[in-house]
Design a protein around this motif. Structure first.
Motif, PDB file in Angstrom:
ATOM      1  N   PRO A  14      71.972  89.185  54.607  1.00  0.00           N
ATOM      2  CA  PRO A  14      70.629  88.896  54.088  1.00  0.00           C
ATOM      3  C   PRO A  14      70.458  87.462  53.598  1.00  0.00           C
ATOM      4  O   PRO A  14      69.428  86.830  53.868  1.00  0.00           O
ATOM      5  CB  PRO A  14      70.480  89.916  52.952  1.00  0.00           C
ATOM      6  CG  PRO A  14      71.325  91.073  53.388  1.00  0.00           C
ATOM      7  CD  PRO A  14      72.522  90.431  54.036  1.00  0.00           C
TER       8      PRO A  14
ATOM      9  N   LEU B 133      73.339  89.989  44.663  1.00  0.00           N
ATOM     10  CA  LEU B 133      72.235  90.526  45.462  1.00  0.00           C
ATOM     11  C   LEU B 133      72.307  92.039  45.605  1.00  0.00           C
ATOM     12  O   LEU B 133      71.322  92.679  45.983  1.00  0.00           O
ATOM     13  CB  LEU B 133      72.235  89.901  46.860  1.00  0.00           C
ATOM     14  CG  LEU B 133      72.021  88.386  46.948  1.00  0.00           C
ATOM     15  CD1 LEU B 133      72.124  87.931  48.390  1.00  0.00           C
ATOM     16  CD2 LEU B 133      70.674  87.998  46.356  1.00  0.00           C
TER      17      LEU B 133
ATOM     18  N   PRO C 147      74.053  95.262  50.880  1.00  0.00           N
ATOM     19  CA  PRO C 147      73.140  94.844  51.957  1.00  0.00           C
ATOM     20  C   PRO C 147      72.508  96.056  52.646  1.00  0.00           C
ATOM     21  O   PRO C 147      72.662  96.266  53.846  1.00  0.00           O
ATOM     22  CB  PRO C 147      74.068  94.080  52.899  1.00  0.00           C
ATOM     23  CG  PRO C 147      75.395  94.768  52.735  1.00  0.00           C
ATOM     24  CD  PRO C 147      75.461  95.178  51.290  1.00  0.00           C
TER      25      PRO C 147
ATOM     26  N   ALA D 208      67.444  95.183  51.705  1.00  0.00           N
ATOM     27  CA  ALA D 208      67.933  93.818  51.473  1.00  0.00           C
ATOM     28  C   ALA D 208      67.561  92.884  52.618  1.00  0.00           C
ATOM     29  O   ALA D 208      67.228  91.709  52.401  1.00  0.00           O
ATOM     30  CB  ALA D 208      69.452  93.842  51.280  1.00  0.00           C
TER      31      ALA D 208
ATOM     32  N   ARG E 140      63.752  92.072  52.480  1.00  0.00           N
ATOM     33  CA  ARG E 140      63.482  91.113  51.406  1.00  0.00           C
ATOM     34  C   ARG E 140      63.800  89.695  51.856  1.00  0.00           C
ATOM     35  O   ARG E 140      63.030  88.758  51.645  1.00  0.00           O
ATOM     36  CB  ARG E 140      64.320  91.499  50.190  1.00  0.00           C
ATOM     37  CG  ARG E 140      64.296  90.542  49.016  1.00  0.00           C
ATOM     38  CD  ARG E 140      65.275  91.046  47.978  1.00  0.00           C
ATOM     39  NE  ARG E 140      65.559  90.081  46.931  1.00  0.00           N
ATOM     40  CZ  ARG E 140      66.586  90.185  46.077  1.00  0.00           C
ATOM     41  NH1 ARG E 140      67.418  91.221  46.184  1.00  0.00           N
ATOM     42  NH2 ARG E 140      66.773  89.280  45.153  1.00  0.00           N
TER      43      ARG E 140
END
Length: 440
Positions: free
Chosen positions: A218, A367, A370, A375, A378
């Protein structure tokens, strides 16, 4: 890794009777074992390959729809037979380029260059450079220009290559009720890196390489987002190409589960994916709607599934990282000009050692997992306007810059990564921002 990053699919009718791949698969466990064996070939990492896919335009009229005949004429002896011979195998290749790469043409007329598998990343980059220049020059002599975006910024999606496989794919994706399949086939372009899967354990354990490629995905999608405009209008997404993949059949395109054994997870996902098409001697390759390969193993079709069928089915899966004996990283947009070198060089460096891999995992840990599609959506929608993604992407590019020498990158490429980071990533910008500013 195979000798080339191009892996031709197979048609069952072309196989001799003694070929073991035409044997029926007896159980689901046998199918899962076959997938684990051919998709994750374990050994010391030593090979690299690059696939460089580009949209092609008329130099004076980017809205013009190209014809197969014009592309074939421009590519000359490098043109695949699919452009000139109606009955040609869609995986057949033309003559190799000067440094050994081959050319394929995607359904919408995108030209894809695939290098051989090279023993050093520097050699791989040099070959890709040489052959990309050769293709660009040949196209220019015929009044054609190479695109600089991950999605067609000028024309709506359209398929120009008429083949049974592509027609069946188009109908398959149309059943899902959106245009994502046609967009993927006719309007997207990427830059991809292929690398060895890794070893069973140790510094290059394949499970950790697999995990790193997904965890960093991501943030790298955001950093290299370069497809904000489709058919003349902004889409509201920094990577519209990634958005297209998010809207496709999730059983075929989703990121794999990275929490356990990659081989088991990949095998389960493959058998649970619906059949895309069934090669045969007619011009209708459509598979029965809703039937998965696992259903076929359970007797859903009128003949048993063979290992050749399973091998072909695996070639119709399009996850962000595809296991093909080696690992094919598919999630990055095509870049402008020679910036195509930067994404594969960054990926290669992040995988070079346990130290760089651990640093990359630490950089993206804030973060969270994933997860698909969350994710990835985004990252594609927000790019580096998301502060967390911007911090993670900057950290990954800094790791690549620091590790460039140890990874064996040519100094010019190391400088190019630094220039890219200073121009974009460290400033919270992406290549998509340039396109949006120009559009405004």
């Amino acid at each position: 890794m195979s000798e080339t990053t191009v892996t031709p699919t197979r048609t069952i009718s072309a196989r001799p009777a003694e070929d073991p791949l035409v044997e029926p698969i007896r159980t689901r466990a046998d199918a899962e074992a076959f997938i684990a064996k051919i998709c994750f070939k374990i050994g010391p990492p030593r090979l690299a390959g690059i696939e460089l896919e580009r949209l092609i335009y008329d130099s004076t009229d980017p809205l013009a729809v190209l014809t197969p005949e014009r592309l074939a004429s421009a590519l000359g002896r490098w043109s695949p037979p699919i452009l000139t011979t109606p009955s040609a195998d869609p995986t057949a290749l033309g003559r190799p380029l000067p440094a050994g790469s081959t050319v394929t043409v995607e359904p919408g007329g995108q030209v894809e260059l695939s290098t051989q598998a090279w023993g050093t990343f520097a050699d791989c980059l040099a070959a890709a450079d040489t052959d990309a220049d050769a293709v660009r020059a040949a196209l220019a002599r015929s009044g054609l220009a190479v695109g600089h975006s991950g999605i067609d910024a000028h024309r709506p999606a359209g398929r120009i290559v008429e083949k049974a496989r592509y027609a069946a794919m188009e109908r398959y994706f149309d059943r899902d009720g959106n245009d994502a399949g046609r967009l993927m086939m006719g309007s997207t372009a990427s830059v991809q890196l292929s690398v060895d899967a890794g070893t069973e354990t140790g510094e290059h354990a394949f499970a950790e390489r697999w995990r790193t490629l997904h965890a960093a995905g991501p943030a790298l999608v955001a950093a290299f987002a370069n497809s904000p405009i489709y058919a003349g209008a902004p889409t509201g997404w920094y990577s519209t190409r990634q958005r297209v993949w998010l809207r496709l059949d999730p059983g075929r395109t989703s990121a794999a589960d990275t929490s356990g054994d990659p081989r088991a997870a990949y095998a389960r996902a493959a058998l649970d994916a619906r059949l895309l098409c069934l090669p045969n001697d007619s011009d209708r390759w459509d598979a029965p709607a809703g039937v998965t390969f696992g259903d076929w193993l359970d007797g859903a079709l009128d003949r048993p599934a063979t290992y050749a069928d399973l091998e072909y089915h695996l070639s119709t899966l399009f996850p962000p990282v595809r296991a093909k004996g080696f690992l094919e990283i598919r999630y990055l947009d095509a870049q402008i000009g020679d910036d195509w070198r930067v994404p594969p060089a960054v990926l290669w460096t992040l995988l070079t050692s346990r130290q760089t891999r651990d640093a990359a995992l630490a950089a993206v840990e804030p973060l969270g997992p994933p997860d698909w599609p969350g994710a990835w959506a985004r990252a594609a929608r927000l790019g580096l306007t998301d502060p967390d993604l911007a911090r993670a992407a900057s950290a990954l590019l800094a790791i690549a810059i620091e590790g460039a020498d140890a990874a064996g990158l040519p100094r010019a490429v190391a400088r190019q990564i630094t220039g890219f980071a200073e121009r974009y990533t460290f400033r919270g910008r992406t290549p998509a921002d340039d396109q949006l500013e120009e559009n405004r």
